[in-house]
Design an enzyme around this catalytic site. Structure first.
Site, PDB file in Angstrom:
ATOM      1  N   CYS A 128     -13.838  11.081 -75.890  1.00  0.00           N
ATOM      2  CA  CYS A 128     -12.446  10.638 -75.967  1.00  0.00           C
ATOM      3  C   CYS A 128     -12.111  10.497 -77.448  1.00  0.00           C
ATOM      4  O   CYS A 128     -12.802   9.777 -78.172  1.00  0.00           O
ATOM      5  CB  CYS A 128     -12.326   9.306 -75.227  1.00  0.00           C
ATOM      6  SG  CYS A 128     -10.677   8.617 -75.288  1.00  0.00           S
ATOM      7  N   CYS A 135      -0.354   3.830 -83.161  1.00  0.00           N
ATOM      8  CA  CYS A 135       0.495   4.632 -82.273  1.00  0.00           C
ATOM      9  C   CYS A 135       1.915   4.083 -82.325  1.00  0.00           C
ATOM     10  O   CYS A 135       2.115   2.879 -82.453  1.00  0.00           O
ATOM     11  CB  CYS A 135      -0.036   4.562 -80.834  1.00  0.00           C
ATOM     12  SG  CYS A 135       0.868   5.632 -79.689  1.00  0.00           S
ATOM     13  N   CYS A 139       3.697   1.372 -75.821  1.00  0.00           N
ATOM     14  CA  CYS A 139       3.362   0.964 -74.444  1.00  0.00           C
ATOM     15  C   CYS A 139       2.880  -0.500 -74.494  1.00  0.00           C
ATOM     16  O   CYS A 139       1.984  -0.835 -75.265  1.00  0.00           O
ATOM     17  CB  CYS A 139       2.268   1.861 -73.858  1.00  0.00           C
ATOM     18  SG  CYS A 139       2.743   3.601 -73.871  1.00  0.00           S
ATOM     19  N   GLU A 185      -0.634   9.250 -80.178  1.00  0.00           N
ATOM     20  CA  GLU A 185       0.054  10.151 -79.260  1.00  0.00           C
ATOM     21  C   GLU A 185      -0.202  11.585 -79.746  1.00  0.00           C
ATOM     22  O   GLU A 185       0.354  12.015 -80.767  1.00  0.00           O
ATOM     23  CB  GLU A 185       1.553   9.816 -79.255  1.00  0.00           C
ATOM     24  CG  GLU A 185       2.435  10.841 -78.574  1.00  0.00           C
ATOM     25  CD  GLU A 185       1.980  11.226 -77.170  1.00  0.00           C
ATOM     26  OE1 GLU A 185       1.644  10.348 -76.362  1.00  0.00           O
ATOM     27  OE2 GLU A 185       1.938  12.438 -76.886  1.00  0.00           O
ATOM     28  N   SER A 217      -3.615  14.109 -73.320  1.00  0.00           N
ATOM     29  CA  SER A 217      -2.896  13.058 -72.607  1.00  0.00           C
ATOM     30  C   SER A 217      -1.682  12.642 -73.426  1.00  0.00           C
ATOM     31  O   SER A 217      -1.784  12.381 -74.616  1.00  0.00           O
ATOM     32  CB  SER A 217      -3.839  11.859 -72.402  1.00  0.00           C
ATOM     33  OG  SER A 217      -3.170  10.818 -71.743  1.00  0.00           O
ATOM     34  N   SER A 240       1.103  10.269 -68.968  1.00  0.00           N
ATOM     35  CA  SER A 240       0.974   8.838 -68.680  1.00  0.00           C
ATOM     36  C   SER A 240       2.298   8.330 -68.134  1.00  0.00           C
ATOM     37  O   SER A 240       3.228   8.070 -68.888  1.00  0.00           O
ATOM     38  CB  SER A 240       0.593   8.092 -69.960  1.00  0.00           C
ATOM     39  OG  SER A 240      -0.691   8.495 -70.379  1.00  0.00           O
ATOM     40  N   LEU A 241       2.374   8.191 -66.814  1.00  0.00           N
ATOM     41  CA  LEU A 241       3.645   7.864 -66.166  1.00  0.00           C
ATOM     42  C   LEU A 241       3.845   6.348 -66.072  1.00  0.00           C
ATOM     43  O   LEU A 241       4.840   5.813 -66.543  1.00  0.00           O
ATOM     44  CB  LEU A 241       3.659   8.514 -64.774  1.00  0.00           C
ATOM     45  CG  LEU A 241       4.983   8.635 -64.066  1.00  0.00           C
ATOM     46  CD1 LEU A 241       5.990   9.429 -64.885  1.00  0.00           C
ATOM     47  CD2 LEU A 241       4.792   9.306 -62.699  1.00  0.00           C
ATOM     48  N   CYS A 359      -9.309   2.517 -75.779  1.00  0.00           N
ATOM     49  CA  CYS A 359      -9.187   2.737 -77.219  1.00  0.00           C
ATOM     50  C   CYS A 359      -8.181   1.809 -77.869  1.00  0.00           C
ATOM     51  O   CYS A 359      -7.187   1.435 -77.293  1.00  0.00           O
ATOM     52  CB  CYS A 359      -8.878   4.191 -77.521  1.00  0.00           C
ATOM     53  SG  CYS A 359     -10.406   5.057 -77.802  1.00  0.00           S
TER      54      CYS A 359
HETATM   55  N1  SAH Z   1      -0.633   8.407 -76.088  1.00  0.00           N
HETATM   56  C1  SAH Z   1      -1.325   9.132 -75.090  1.00  0.00           C
HETATM   57  C2  SAH Z   1      -2.850   9.096 -75.199  1.00  0.00           C
HETATM   58  C3  SAH Z   1      -3.505   7.802 -75.560  1.00  0.00           C
HETATM   59  S1  SAH Z   1      -3.586   6.526 -74.347  1.00  0.00           S
HETATM   60  C4  SAH Z   1      -0.859   8.699 -73.718  1.00  0.00           C
HETATM   61  O1  SAH Z   1       0.002   7.836 -73.634  1.00  0.00           O
HETATM   62  O2  SAH Z   1      -1.305   9.273 -72.730  1.00  0.00           O
HETATM   63  C5  SAH Z   1      -4.652   7.182 -73.106  1.00  0.00           C
HETATM   64  C6  SAH Z   1      -4.459   6.507 -71.754  1.00  0.00           C
HETATM   65  O3  SAH Z   1      -4.981   5.161 -71.775  1.00  0.00           O
HETATM   66  C7  SAH Z   1      -2.995   6.379 -71.370  1.00  0.00           C
HETATM   67  O4  SAH Z   1      -2.799   6.751 -70.035  1.00  0.00           O
HETATM   68  C8  SAH Z   1      -2.762   4.904 -71.574  1.00  0.00           C
HETATM   69  O5  SAH Z   1      -1.660   4.446 -70.869  1.00  0.00           O
HETATM   70  C9  SAH Z   1      -4.076   4.303 -71.126  1.00  0.00           C
HETATM   71  N2  SAH Z   1      -4.252   2.906 -71.529  1.00  0.00           N
HETATM   72  C10 SAH Z   1      -3.806   2.313 -72.648  1.00  0.00           C
HETATM   73  N3  SAH Z   1      -4.123   1.008 -72.667  1.00  0.00           N
HETATM   74  C11 SAH Z   1      -4.780   0.748 -71.516  1.00  0.00           C
HETATM   75  C12 SAH Z   1      -5.360  -0.435 -70.938  1.00  0.00           C
HETATM   76  N4  SAH Z   1      -5.316  -1.590 -71.572  1.00  0.00           N
HETATM   77  N5  SAH Z   1      -5.948  -0.321 -69.732  1.00  0.00           N
HETATM   78  C13 SAH Z   1      -6.012   0.884 -69.087  1.00  0.00           C
HETATM   79  N6  SAH Z   1      -5.495   2.026 -69.587  1.00  0.00           N
HETATM   80  C14 SAH Z   1      -4.869   1.956 -70.781  1.00  0.00           C
END
Ligand code: SAH
Length: 381
Positions: A128, A135, A139, A185, A217, A240-241, A359
């Site tokens: 990964c 970022c 989110c 991202e 992703s 990531s929905l 991460c």
């Molecule tokens: N920015 C990209 C890739 C990085 S995050 C994206 O949004 O897909 C990779 C995945 O980890 C995403 O689906 C994200 O929502 C998820 N993620 C982030 N924080 C998390 C957490 N605390 N618990 C579970 N999944 C998480």
């Protein structure tokens, strides 16, 4: 010598110059393509085939220093050492989990820190990888974006994560999968991500991982999804929905306010039409927020007629954030509603929890409470 590869490839990034008036400028070799290296060698009357040889040493034979490239003339190894850094990060922390997961916290030349993870699952060796320092997507449940974005990673910094994780493998283990799911991202840093992935998929000089085993992703940036569709390889796309409607998604994934779910689904459909690769949607299940039966029903409406898989991941708690993992009964009813509605859903177990493998978490712990985590420090390779 190639035309200033650092400047032309990475216009958005100002890295501190390495070297001074007295010392010649040093380059990060992982920023250079085989062609660029060949032309640098050619300008020094060194046969161009050496470029391919050097790349194979780095990506396939796991060399950590030019010195180890024993079939190169000694003078060439010395010359390379004078002009190039092979690796530029230092390993600030190296953690092992009981399930075989290993995580590296890497420090960049400008002090920024990024994380990357090796996951062992049966015969799979997945990594990964991060694409940015921090970022910008915001989110609300994610540790990576809590302090915003610092900068894009370079091609070389993305490749360096892959190589440093490859170095953790035993001689008989091979990297099999890459997920661009670390910090950042990837579609906000698309040119460098694509440059690094073209080495990852290259079986002649690179890591030789099939594009179908490489997942990008994204939070869902439609213009960049279209650019990715036009790129040279059908990478696996994961979106990531996290919410089935814009009202909820605007809260959980603030960047959605200017995009909207429909525009993302349209871009995803175009990606599918172009690549014929099954789409994946990711959904982090947050207790009491997006885990209701109603949410599951709305998801069924969105996904039932698409060639797609829904990857449901329980929230991995981030210290200081108010979110909850869902209760087992909420997960059960969510799952039943999806499966009854004909959605192809996978419910994932978390891996590497005890080493903060979601991460962005390790970086924050190390910055704020370095005494909390038991870290096995390792030397820079
Ligand atoms: N920015 C990209 C890739 C990085 S995050 C994206 O949004 O897909 C990779 C995945 O980890 C995403 O689906 C994200 O929502 C998820 N993620 C982030 N924080 C998390 C957490 N605390 N618990 C579970 N999944 C998480």
């Amino acid at each position: 010598m190639p035309d200033q590869p650092l400047e032309s490839e990475v216009p958005a990034i100002e890295l501190p110059a390495i070297g001074s008036a007295k010392e010649p400028e040093r380059f990060h070799l992982l920023d250079w393509t085989t062609e660029e290296l060949a032309s640098w060698l050619g300008a020094r009357s060194i046969p161009k085939f050496r470029a391919a040889q050097i790349q194979r040493w780095i990506y396939q034979r796991r060399a950590k220093q030019f010195e180890q490239m024993t079939d190169l003339p000694k003078d060439l190894r010395t010359e390379l050492d004078e002009h190039f850094d092979l690796f530029r990060t230092t390993t600030a922390a190296h953690q092992h989990a009981a399930d075989g997961t290993e995580k590296l916290l890497l420090q960049l030349v400008d002090g920024g820190r990024i994380e990357c993870v090796l996951l062992r699952d049966g015969p799979r060796r997945s990594i990964c990888v991060s694409s940015q320092v921090g970022c910008a997507m915001g989110c609300v449940f994610c540790a990576s974006g809590l302090d915003g974005v610092e900068r894009n990673l370079t091609r070389g910094e993305i490749l360096e994560q892959m190589l440093k994780l490859q170095h953790l493998l035993e001689a008989d283990e091979r990297l099999s999968h890459i997920v661009m799911m670390g910090m950042g991202e990837p579609l906000a840093n698309l040119p460098r991500v694509l440059a690094a992935l073209s080495v990852a998929k290259d079986s002649e000089f690179g890591l030789g991982i099939s594009p179908r085993r490489i997942t990008i992703s994204t939070v869902g940036l439609p213009p960049a999804i279209d650019k990715l569709a036009a790129a040279d390889a059908p990478y696996h796309l994961a979106i990531s929905l996290h919410a089935p409607n814009d009202t909820l998604r605007n809260r959980l994934v603030p960047v959605n306010q200017t995009i909207g779910i429909q525009a993302i689904l349209d871009a995803a459909d175009r990606y599918f039409a172009k690549t014929k690769r099954r789409l994946t949607f990711e959904y982090v299940l947050l207790g009491g927020l997006n885990d209701s039966i109603q949410c599951a029903r709305e998801l069924v409406q969105l996904l039932r007629h698409r060639t797609a898989m829904l990857n449901v991941i329980p929230y991995n708690p981030v210290p200081g954030l108010p979110y909850q993992t869902p209760t087992p009964s909420a997960v059960l009813q969510f799952r039943r509603t999806l499966l009854d509605g004909g959605v192809n859903a996978m419910f994932r177990q978390r891996k590497g929890d005890e080493i903060q493998a979601a991460c962005g978490q390790l970086r924050r712990l190390r910055e704020r409470e370095p005494q909390v985590v038991s870290i096995q420090s390792t030397k820079t390779s």
